[in-house]
Design a protein around this motif. Structure first.
Motif, mmCIF file in Angstrom:
data_model
loop_
_atom_site.group_PDB
_atom_site.id
_atom_site.type_symbol
_atom_site.label_atom_id
_atom_site.label_comp_id
_atom_site.label_asym_id
_atom_site.label_seq_id
_atom_site.Cartn_x
_atom_site.Cartn_y
_atom_site.Cartn_z
ATOM 1 N N HIS A 111 0.841 -1.208 0.000
ATOM 2 C CA HIS A 111 0.000 0.000 0.000
ATOM 3 C C HIS A 111 0.868 1.247 0.000
ATOM 4 O O HIS A 111 0.549 2.232 -0.664
ATOM 5 C CB HIS A 111 -0.931 0.003 1.205
ATOM 6 C CG HIS A 111 -2.059 -0.981 1.085
ATOM 7 N ND1 HIS A 111 -3.063 -0.852 0.158
ATOM 8 C CD2 HIS A 111 -2.323 -2.124 1.760
ATOM 9 C CE1 HIS A 111 -3.900 -1.858 0.270
ATOM 10 N NE2 HIS A 111 -3.482 -2.650 1.235
ATOM 11 N N ASP A 125 -9.372 11.377 -1.495
ATOM 12 C CA ASP A 125 -10.004 10.061 -1.595
ATOM 13 C C ASP A 125 -8.912 9.013 -1.819
ATOM 14 O O ASP A 125 -7.772 9.332 -2.160
ATOM 15 C CB ASP A 125 -11.080 10.027 -2.687
ATOM 16 C CG ASP A 125 -10.497 10.243 -4.071
ATOM 17 O OD1 ASP A 125 -9.558 9.517 -4.425
ATOM 18 O OD2 ASP A 125 -10.981 11.139 -4.775
ATOM 19 N N GLU A 126 -9.308 7.764 -1.647
ATOM 20 C CA GLU A 126 -8.348 6.658 -1.646
ATOM 21 C C GLU A 126 -7.556 6.571 -2.954
ATOM 22 O O GLU A 126 -6.354 6.322 -2.953
ATOM 23 C CB GLU A 126 -9.127 5.361 -1.377
ATOM 24 C CG GLU A 126 -8.293 4.109 -1.225
ATOM 25 C CD GLU A 126 -7.468 4.078 0.063
ATOM 26 O OE1 GLU A 126 -7.803 4.808 1.016
ATOM 27 O OE2 GLU A 126 -6.477 3.324 0.090
ATOM 28 N N ARG A 147 -1.581 7.597 5.708
ATOM 29 C CA ARG A 147 -2.893 6.973 5.924
ATOM 30 C C ARG A 147 -2.826 5.469 5.734
ATOM 31 O O ARG A 147 -3.632 4.868 5.026
ATOM 32 C CB ARG A 147 -3.932 7.596 5.009
ATOM 33 C CG ARG A 147 -4.549 8.804 5.678
ATOM 34 C CD ARG A 147 -5.587 9.524 4.879
ATOM 35 N NE ARG A 147 -6.522 8.712 4.136
ATOM 36 C CZ ARG A 147 -7.301 9.204 3.149
ATOM 37 N NH1 ARG A 147 -7.254 10.473 2.851
ATOM 38 N NH2 ARG A 147 -8.126 8.422 2.505
ATOM 39 N N THR A 172 -9.597 3.002 13.162
ATOM 40 C CA THR A 172 -8.777 4.183 13.417
ATOM 41 C C THR A 172 -9.592 5.456 13.226
ATOM 42 O O THR A 172 -10.319 5.588 12.244
ATOM 43 C CB THR A 172 -7.586 4.219 12.446
ATOM 44 O OG1 THR A 172 -6.964 2.947 12.452
ATOM 45 C CG2 THR A 172 -6.585 5.274 12.869
ATOM 46 N N ARG A 173 -9.506 6.370 14.177
ATOM 47 C CA ARG A 173 -10.129 7.688 14.018
ATOM 48 C C ARG A 173 -9.020 8.727 14.010
ATOM 49 O O ARG A 173 -8.252 8.831 14.965
ATOM 50 C CB ARG A 173 -11.100 7.966 15.166
ATOM 51 C CG ARG A 173 -12.302 7.057 15.187
ATOM 52 C CD ARG A 173 -13.239 7.322 14.007
ATOM 53 N NE ARG A 173 -14.247 6.273 13.889
ATOM 54 C CZ ARG A 173 -14.082 5.115 13.230
ATOM 55 N NH1 ARG A 173 -12.948 4.880 12.607
ATOM 56 N NH2 ARG A 173 -15.035 4.215 13.170
ATOM 57 N N THR A 174 -8.919 9.459 12.907
ATOM 58 C CA THR A 174 -7.864 10.455 12.765
ATOM 59 C C THR A 174 -8.487 11.842 12.678
ATOM 60 O O THR A 174 -9.479 12.036 11.982
ATOM 61 C CB THR A 174 -7.049 10.178 11.493
ATOM 62 O OG1 THR A 174 -6.624 8.820 11.521
ATOM 63 C CG2 THR A 174 -5.830 11.075 11.433
ATOM 64 N N PRO A 193 -8.375 1.417 8.516
ATOM 65 C CA PRO A 193 -9.430 2.427 8.569
ATOM 66 C C PRO A 193 -10.595 2.048 9.478
ATOM 67 O O PRO A 193 -11.200 2.939 10.086
ATOM 68 C CB PRO A 193 -9.889 2.543 7.110
ATOM 69 C CG PRO A 193 -9.358 1.345 6.422
ATOM 70 C CD PRO A 193 -8.181 0.869 7.181
ATOM 71 N N THR A 197 -5.186 14.364 4.391
ATOM 72 C CA THR A 197 -6.353 14.017 5.202
ATOM 73 C C THR A 197 -7.656 14.159 4.435
ATOM 74 O O THR A 197 -8.653 13.559 4.813
ATOM 75 C CB THR A 197 -6.392 14.892 6.461
ATOM 76 O OG1 THR A 197 -5.746 16.134 6.185
ATOM 77 C CG2 THR A 197 -5.675 14.221 7.612
ATOM 78 N N SER A 202 0.251 7.430 9.887
ATOM 79 C CA SER A 202 -0.889 8.299 9.601
ATOM 80 C C SER A 202 -0.525 9.343 8.544
ATOM 81 O O SER A 202 -1.400 9.825 7.840
ATOM 82 C CB SER A 202 -1.431 8.949 10.876
ATOM 83 O OG SER A 202 -0.400 9.602 11.556
#
Ligand SMILES: Nc1ncnc2c1ncn2[C@@H]1O[C@H](COP(=O)(O)OP(=O)(O)OP(=O)(O)O)[C@@H](O)[C@H]1O
Ligand SMILES: [Mg+2]
Lengths: 313, 350
Positions: free
Chosen positions: A218, B91-92, B67, B74-76, B71, B88, B64
């Motif tokens: 990744h 999109d992916e 990223r 995890t809360r960022t 997911p 932040t 982080s």
């Protein structure tokens, strides 16, 4: 790689020799005289003895073994005690019938198993995972002859969509009508491979996804499908080993499923040979099945080594 | 065109900018507050060393930034900008264009960080093909040059090697080649030498420093090891319980620590050679990230702690430009932690 393959092939020789000895010994040392079982008690002793002579049953066991092995080597499987037909004819006919079922059942079961297992792992802990895992467990734990009966009841009896029984053809299926005969037994037989493969693939993929190198993949910015390709290549060797075993089992035939669908396969042949004490048929069948097992195993070993260099010892 | 220009970091703009980063892990039994308000800027070509005990949140900080954390649990919060990209807010798919191309990562354990069933060559080349869209053979040629750049002997042969066929140091070199394959602006190195022998460690550190200078990358270098941090870093951030408790130029932080935790770290490694030595434990237990105290998280272990330290977490106090501490008493001038007298040690870079 070639040296590895050659070594595997050479290992097969003592294994097959051992198997042939074991099969021969077990069959011939089983209690009860074959001829006594075959001929009615009122037949005069001279006739029974002449039968023994004709089939060389009066000689020393090792002499019989060596003679039998020699004939096997040149492809002479002998004739059936019971029907008098050449064993090769009966054996390869039945094996062919089984293969017609086993091959599509394996493909269906393996593909579904891999897909369900990988999807369950990728959606670990969600309802999809639970659904697929439940499917897998049901697939392994339901008695498959019972599933066969239920399928027949639904699709043949109630809905009248598919034939209930029989092959309806000889050799290979050539028409849609023939294929219809395959559907229900193939689906029935694919359940167990589907279940066990998907459970293994799920566990395997989960284990791989937790490894650090997936983080690297990744971090390199690879697309998800490329990451999936890496994951599956890592999961493939152990799945292959299990698929080899499962395919071997399928070739052995299932007497129960063959009975439900009235399918003249290798399971039925072997069963009949046991009841009839048909020694030539029984021993040839077991040896040929064992040889197929060994060949599949070699294939699996070589494929594994191709996929994972750490297995090239 | 304007799009391209907008994405170029301007000379004044830092290449990495992190604002008030918080990371929590929601586990079944508890919530782990791993990062609790980290802010920093990194200029192009600079090396930031992050120093801290095990569990202080160094790896989570690095992950982080790309990223890479799971997911689901995890809360960022907070804002991360790298090389002009709002990490932040992306999109992916957009993120996958930045990862590996603009920002790359080197992991601690080169054995487990490389895929065991692909050759080194393929693992490097696929990254180049992915980001630059060149042919596989051209990428392979580039991979060969990269292996030569990281000084792997008989590079052409190593291209076809699998990770298990290489030594630890060689694997880490391959990992560096992989990370640098697309000329990233920012390199994240998570304890890249911890798993290696001391002699190999030194070689890898020297190689990384040389490549950093040649390529002008910004580097964030995480380590346990004070000696390594001194060796590579322009600036040092000392991490404790998910916060940067002290940030400053390397010499300043080492010579005149401005946080009791930094001082404790340094005195615990003051004896003998610092190079290759892990930090020794300082008295007391590391904080429990599932239930952090209200005040300064170091207070329970701090010799100088007062009542007011246990009420609020001290805010970041700026002692000088780029020099920050999170100790109220140092900021108020009540505490002079002084020099732990490290002058005889090899702070001077070779
Ligand atoms: N994926 C995760 N899920 C839950 N908790 C995590 C996860 N990753 C890290 N943590 C927790 O976050 C905290 C910080 O971990 P981190 O790996 O950043 O420490 P570190 O400073 O890198 O330590 P080390 O020097 O041992 O590598 C630890 O308490 C760890 O247990
Ligand atoms: Mg770490």
């Amino acid at each position: 790689m070639w040296a590895f393959t050659l070594r595997r092939l050479l290992y097969a020789v003592p294994v097959l020799l051992g198997v042939s000895m074991l099969v021969f010994a077990l069959i011939h040392l089983a209690p009860g005289d074959v001829v006594d079982i075959l001929v009615p008690p009122e037949v005069p002793k001279e006739i029974a003895d002449s039968l023994r002579q004709r089939f060389h049953l009066d000689e020393q066991l090792y002499v019989q073994y060596v003679a039998w092995l020699g004939r096997l080597m040149v492809g002479d499987f002998g004739v059936s005690f019971f029907t008098g037909r050449p064993v090769a004819e009966e054996l390869f006919g039945a094996l062919g019938n089984t293969l017609v079922l086993a091959l599509p059942a394996a493909v269906l079961g393996f593909l579904l198993g891999i897909a369900l297992g990988a999807l369950a792992a990728y959606n670990h802990g969600t309802w999809l995972d639970k659904l697929f895992s439940a499917t897998a467990i049901i697939g392994v734990s339901l008695p498959h002859y019972w599933v066969g009966i239920v399928l027949v009841a639904i699709f043949a009896v109630v809905l009248n969509l598919l034939p209930a029984q029989g092959m309806g053809f000889e050799g290979l299926p050539t028409s849609w009508e023939h294929v219809q005969h395959l559907v229900l037994p193939v689906v029935t037989l694919s359940l167990i491979p589907m279940g066990v493969i998907s459970r293994l693939v799920r566990a395997n993929v989960l284990e791989i996804l937790s490894q650090e190198f997936v983080g690297t993949l990744h971090a390199k910015g690879l697309f998800s499908r490329r990451v999936l390709y890496h994951t599956l290549k890592n999961a493939a060797p152990s799945a292959l080993a299990l698929m080899g075993l499962q395919f071997g089992y399928l070739l052995g035939g299932s007497i129960l499923v063959e009975t439900v669908f009235n399918w003249p396969g290798s399971g039925g042949l072997m069963n009949l040979a046991i009841f009839r004490r048909d020694v030539p048929v029984l021993s040839a069948t077991i040896v040929v099945l064992a040889a197929i097992f060994v060949v599949i195993n070699i294939l699996v070993d070589v494929l594994q080594a191709l996929l994972d260099p750490r297995m090239r010892r | 065109m304007s799009q391209v220009l907008a994405n170029l970091p301007r000379a004044t703009e830092p290449v990495v900018s992190v604002e008030d980063l918080h990371v929590r892990f929601l586990l079944r039994e508890a919530t782990v507050a791993a990062i609790n308000g980290v802010s920093f800027d990194l200029e192009a070509g600079q090396v930031l060393g992050i120093l801290g005990e095990s569990g202080s949140g160094k790896s989570v900080t690095l992950r982080s930034l790309m990223r890479l954390l799971p997911p689901a649990r995890t809360r960022t919060e907070g804002r991360i900008r790298i090389a002009g990209h709002e990490i932040t807010a992306m999109d992916e798919t957009a993120l996958r264009h930045v990862r590996g191309a603009k920002v790359a990562m080197i992991f601690q354990e080169p054995m487990v960080a490389l895929d065991p069933v692909f050759t080194i060559g393929v693992q490097i080349a696929e990254t180049i093909v992915r980001h630059e869209g060149i042919s596989y053979s051209a990428a392979n040629q580039r991979a060969l040059e990269l292996l030569e750049m990281v000084q792997i002997p008989s590079a052409a042969r190593r291209l076809k090697s699998y990770p298990h066929e290489m030594s630890g140091g060689m694997r880490q070199r391959a990992m560096i080649a992989l990370a640098l394959s697309c000329r990233p602006t920012v390199l994240l190195a998570d304890e890249p030498t911890t798993a290696l022998d001391v002699t190999v460690q030194i070689q890898i550190i020297l190689l990384l420093r040389q490549l950093q200078q040649e390529l002008g990358m910004a580097v964030i270098f995480v380590t346990h090891d004070v000696g390594v941090a001194i060796e590579v870093a322009d600036r040092i951030a000392v991490m404790y319980a998910g916060r940067f408790v002290e940030v400053g130029p390397t010499e300043k932080v080492i010579d005149t620590p401005a946080h009791p935790y930094t001082a404790a770290l340094l005195t615990s490694t003051v004896l003998g050679s610092t190079f290759g030595r892990r930090l020794e434990a300082i008295p007391g237990t590391p904080p429990d990230l599932r239930a952090l105290p209200a005040g300064c998280s170091f207070a329970p272990r701090c010799r100088h702690a007062q009542d007011r330290c246990r009420v609020h977490m001290p805010p970041e106090a700026v002692l000088a430009p780029g020099r920050i501490t999170r100790c109220v008493r140092v900021a108020d001038g009540e505490l002079d932690l002084g020099s732990p007298n490290l002058s005889e040690r090899s702070i001077a870079k070779p």
